[in-house]
Scaffold this active site. Sequence first.
Site, mmCIF file in Angstrom:
data_model
loop_
_atom_site.group_PDB
_atom_site.id
_atom_site.type_symbol
_atom_site.label_atom_id
_atom_site.label_comp_id
_atom_site.label_asym_id
_atom_site.label_seq_id
_atom_site.Cartn_x
_atom_site.Cartn_y
_atom_site.Cartn_z
ATOM 1 N N GLU A 31 0.630 -11.013 -17.177
ATOM 2 C CA GLU A 31 0.241 -9.622 -16.598
ATOM 3 C C GLU A 31 -0.586 -8.922 -17.172
ATOM 4 O O GLU A 31 -2.265 -7.704 -15.787
ATOM 5 C CB GLU A 31 1.308 -8.289 -16.378
ATOM 6 C CG GLU A 31 2.349 -9.164 -15.568
ATOM 7 C CD GLU A 31 3.341 -8.121 -14.784
ATOM 8 O OE1 GLU A 31 3.853 -8.463 -13.454
ATOM 9 O OE2 GLU A 31 4.160 -7.539 -15.910
ATOM 10 N N HIS A 72 9.398 -32.182 -24.918
ATOM 11 C CA HIS A 72 9.183 -32.532 -23.344
ATOM 12 C C HIS A 72 8.131 -32.479 -23.350
ATOM 13 O O HIS A 72 7.837 -32.821 -21.727
ATOM 14 C CB HIS A 72 10.565 -32.717 -22.805
ATOM 15 C CG HIS A 72 11.828 -33.077 -23.142
ATOM 16 N ND1 HIS A 72 12.186 -34.046 -22.965
ATOM 17 C CD2 HIS A 72 12.725 -32.314 -23.752
ATOM 18 C CE1 HIS A 72 13.758 -34.209 -23.813
ATOM 19 N NE2 HIS A 72 14.155 -33.662 -24.428
ATOM 20 N N CYS A 91 0.766 -0.730 -0.173
ATOM 21 C CA CYS A 91 0.185 -0.066 -0.422
ATOM 22 C C CYS A 91 0.318 1.346 0.635
ATOM 23 O O CYS A 91 1.792 1.233 0.083
ATOM 24 C CB CYS A 91 -0.642 -0.138 1.585
ATOM 25 S SG CYS A 91 -1.617 -1.190 1.456
ATOM 26 N N LYS A 93 2.585 -2.405 -7.434
ATOM 27 C CA LYS A 93 3.655 -2.068 -8.413
ATOM 28 C C LYS A 93 5.155 -2.207 -7.466
ATOM 29 O O LYS A 93 6.198 -2.940 -7.439
ATOM 30 C CB LYS A 93 3.743 -0.568 -7.888
ATOM 31 C CG LYS A 93 5.783 -0.096 -8.747
ATOM 32 C CD LYS A 93 5.464 -0.384 -10.581
ATOM 33 C CE LYS A 93 7.085 -0.703 -10.799
ATOM 34 N NZ LYS A 93 7.248 -1.031 -12.212
ATOM 35 N N GLU A 100 10.129 -13.164 -19.546
ATOM 36 C CA GLU A 100 9.596 -11.861 -19.678
ATOM 37 C C GLU A 100 7.879 -11.451 -20.691
ATOM 38 O O GLU A 100 8.056 -10.856 -20.065
ATOM 39 C CB GLU A 100 11.132 -10.732 -20.195
ATOM 40 C CG GLU A 100 10.731 -9.462 -20.071
ATOM 41 C CD GLU A 100 10.094 -9.032 -18.918
ATOM 42 O OE1 GLU A 100 9.219 -6.908 -18.850
ATOM 43 O OE2 GLU A 100 9.416 -9.244 -17.530
ATOM 44 N N ASN A 117 0.679 -0.077 5.728
ATOM 45 C CA ASN A 117 1.353 -0.879 4.947
ATOM 46 C C ASN A 117 1.877 -1.597 5.736
ATOM 47 O O ASN A 117 3.013 -2.116 6.387
ATOM 48 C CB ASN A 117 2.376 0.539 4.154
ATOM 49 C CG ASN A 117 2.724 -0.306 2.913
ATOM 50 O OD1 ASN A 117 2.361 -1.486 2.484
ATOM 51 N ND2 ASN A 117 4.401 -0.555 2.845
ATOM 52 N N GLY A 118 1.530 -2.961 4.773
ATOM 53 C CA GLY A 118 1.977 -3.794 5.634
ATOM 54 C C GLY A 118 0.799 -5.256 6.011
ATOM 55 O O GLY A 118 0.078 -5.223 6.036
ATOM 56 N N TRP A 144 -4.142 -2.448 -1.216
ATOM 57 C CA TRP A 144 -3.401 -2.634 -1.979
ATOM 58 C C TRP A 144 -4.304 -4.258 -1.171
ATOM 59 O O TRP A 144 -3.305 -4.098 0.060
ATOM 60 C CB TRP A 144 -2.564 -3.541 -2.757
ATOM 61 C CG TRP A 144 -2.102 -4.703 -3.631
ATOM 62 C CD1 TRP A 144 -2.403 -4.222 -4.844
ATOM 63 C CD2 TRP A 144 -2.260 -5.635 -3.207
ATOM 64 N NE1 TRP A 144 -1.833 -5.818 -5.320
ATOM 65 C CE2 TRP A 144 -2.262 -6.561 -4.662
ATOM 66 C CE3 TRP A 144 -1.499 -6.301 -2.000
ATOM 67 C CZ2 TRP A 144 -1.934 -8.104 -4.689
ATOM 68 C CZ3 TRP A 144 -1.144 -7.959 -2.428
ATOM 69 C CH2 TRP A 144 -1.425 -8.637 -3.420
ATOM 70 N N ARG A 149 1.142 1.683 -5.865
ATOM 71 C CA ARG A 149 1.337 1.002 -4.939
ATOM 72 C C ARG A 149 0.601 -0.138 -4.066
ATOM 73 O O ARG A 149 0.266 -0.777 -4.096
ATOM 74 C CB ARG A 149 2.295 1.462 -3.484
ATOM 75 C CG ARG A 149 3.809 2.397 -4.244
ATOM 76 C CD ARG A 149 3.650 3.206 -2.724
ATOM 77 N NE ARG A 149 4.269 2.206 -1.808
ATOM 78 C CZ ARG A 149 5.492 1.994 -1.287
ATOM 79 N NH1 ARG A 149 6.533 2.112 -1.915
ATOM 80 N NH2 ARG A 149 5.469 0.976 -0.791
ATOM 81 N N LYS A 154 4.444 -10.628 -18.793
ATOM 82 C CA LYS A 154 3.847 -9.691 -19.751
ATOM 83 C C LYS A 154 2.246 -9.821 -20.247
ATOM 84 O O LYS A 154 1.501 -8.805 -19.437
ATOM 85 C CB LYS A 154 4.606 -8.378 -20.235
ATOM 86 C CG LYS A 154 6.228 -7.549 -19.696
ATOM 87 C CD LYS A 154 5.490 -6.659 -18.879
ATOM 88 C CE LYS A 154 7.051 -5.734 -17.726
ATOM 89 N NZ LYS A 154 7.398 -7.339 -17.034
#
Length: 608
Positions: free
Chosen positions: A487, A503, A2, A603, A480, A99-100, A75, A27, A484
């Site tokens: 996401e 495989h 947050c 983020k 990557e 935050n936490g 968040w 955030r 993306k």
Amino acid sequence: MCGICGVVGHKPATPIIFEALRRLEYRGYDSAGIAVLNDSGDLERRRAAGKLDNLGAVLGEAPLTGITGIGHTRWATHGAPTTNNAHPHTTDRVAVVHNGIIENFAELKAELIEVGHRFASDTDTETIVHLVDHYLQQGLLPKEAAFKTISRLEGAYALALIFKDHDGLLIGAKHGAPLGVGYGEGETFLGSDSLALAPLASRISYLEDGDWCVLTPEGATLYNAQGEEITRTVHNVAFMAGQVGKDGYRHYMEKELHEHPVAIGQTLQRITDPAAKKIALPALPFDAASVPRLTISACGSAFYAGMVGRYWLESLARLPVDIDVASELRYRDLPLADDGVALFISQSGETADTLGVLRRLKEAGQKIVSVLNVEHSTMGRESDLVLGMVAGPEISVASTKAFTAQLSVLAALSIEFARSRGTIDSQREESLTSSLLDLPSRAAEALTRGDAIRDLARIVAEARDVLYLGRGICTPIAHEGALKLKEISYIHAEAYPAGELKHGPISLIDRTVPVVAIAPSGILFDKTASNLQEAKARGARILAFTDSKGAKQLEGIAEHIVVMPDVDPFVIPILYAIPVQMLAYEVALLKGTDVDQPRNLAKSVTVE
């Protein structure tokens, strides 16, 4: 995860806090809220679920006035993202933002319910405000009640508190989550990071774990976990306000994609000597020639940057490298070499799992090197050496320019290790450095491939599943690209080394599963082309990123080809990261998803 901010001063607090929340929205954006001390000395708050604009609408209908206040973008961890669970949490006497995660909240909550407290939310944070209120009811002053509460909290937290009838008083505390103090003229600020604080105050001090602080308009008094007054270094922080605007782009991600050339160029400018075509890193806090082993750890895209770094360090410098994601390495009983070095990569420098591994390996005697975009972050302050990238603020949740800046630093570090270990000569160093210095212009050229990438995007946007393939040092770039796409478009995507296709993954392939290949001509190209031919024979639609030579050889195999600039194979991972990120962005546009703030993500992941 947050974002929190607070202000005590002489100006209306709400507009200051709201603009700080706008900068902190990356955030957390499940909900937001502000609380102030009004002219009567009472606490008032406004909260809203969803994006910050929803809070703006609430404030438009019911403004808040006062010069002492706190704000929060959330968040969700404990409790659904509803208005009722939004911060600030309040009683009549105190308001808090946090935050936490408070790990012992259930125990504290049961204790408080036993003595008559009633809870209105599903959050762990509400326990904090009721515990402070409990001590205030016992006659303690705000500073005493806050200190006693903080001493009982277990877990990770950054928090800010304001109190009824105590205008001009703001108390903050930090343990395991970032928090800084900003100093202005007749006003003082709290914030989760420098992006929130720097436009308000050019001087910032960063709290360390266990620190708490008492803020007034005149300044801040800092204390340690024992309640002893302490001092922390005050930094001058440069900030360019224009860096956080969209500058005419549709999304922050689009803007940040177009900042790849600048981010790469500014980063290389700091760590190279262009005239001599040499690497010019800061002095290493160890003898690179005698390092027996290097351990790399990171999360998300930064981990894939570390995978590329491993290839470079092993092939160029002949240095043995271990690498693992931080959430796993943090709990592995890893044998460590005496005089070993640990390398950590993070955009924010606050990633909880990465920071946890850093501390563990530092305690075990490893020298700590961190590649960071925020050098004064917690990781930066706890490292033996910070290799700073100059990517500028990155607002979009999906990392873009920070990734190529990280790779640029890792490339330079690999050359430095190779030179020190005598595995390359001066001529090879100059050649490799020249290829790096040429990258900004090649990156700008890659950004002109938008039309070809949009052709790929129209196919990918119709898929439910997508396979990304690479070989060798291109395999992390396939990862990557897949990350993306997941996401920001919410399409399932997986990345594999191309040689692993037979495989297992080849069983997934049919006409509905596009295969995206990272296939430059110089890196095991013939083997990759053979794998792609096998996929095509099973109905796959092959979409390839390659160079001019590879494009000729993939004719008849690939349905669409994005032809990339011809560059030295050494820098291919940096260059090819750009179009795979662009592909995800174009697909997300077609899908109509929230590009900058995809669901369920934030983020800076500052909790486990």
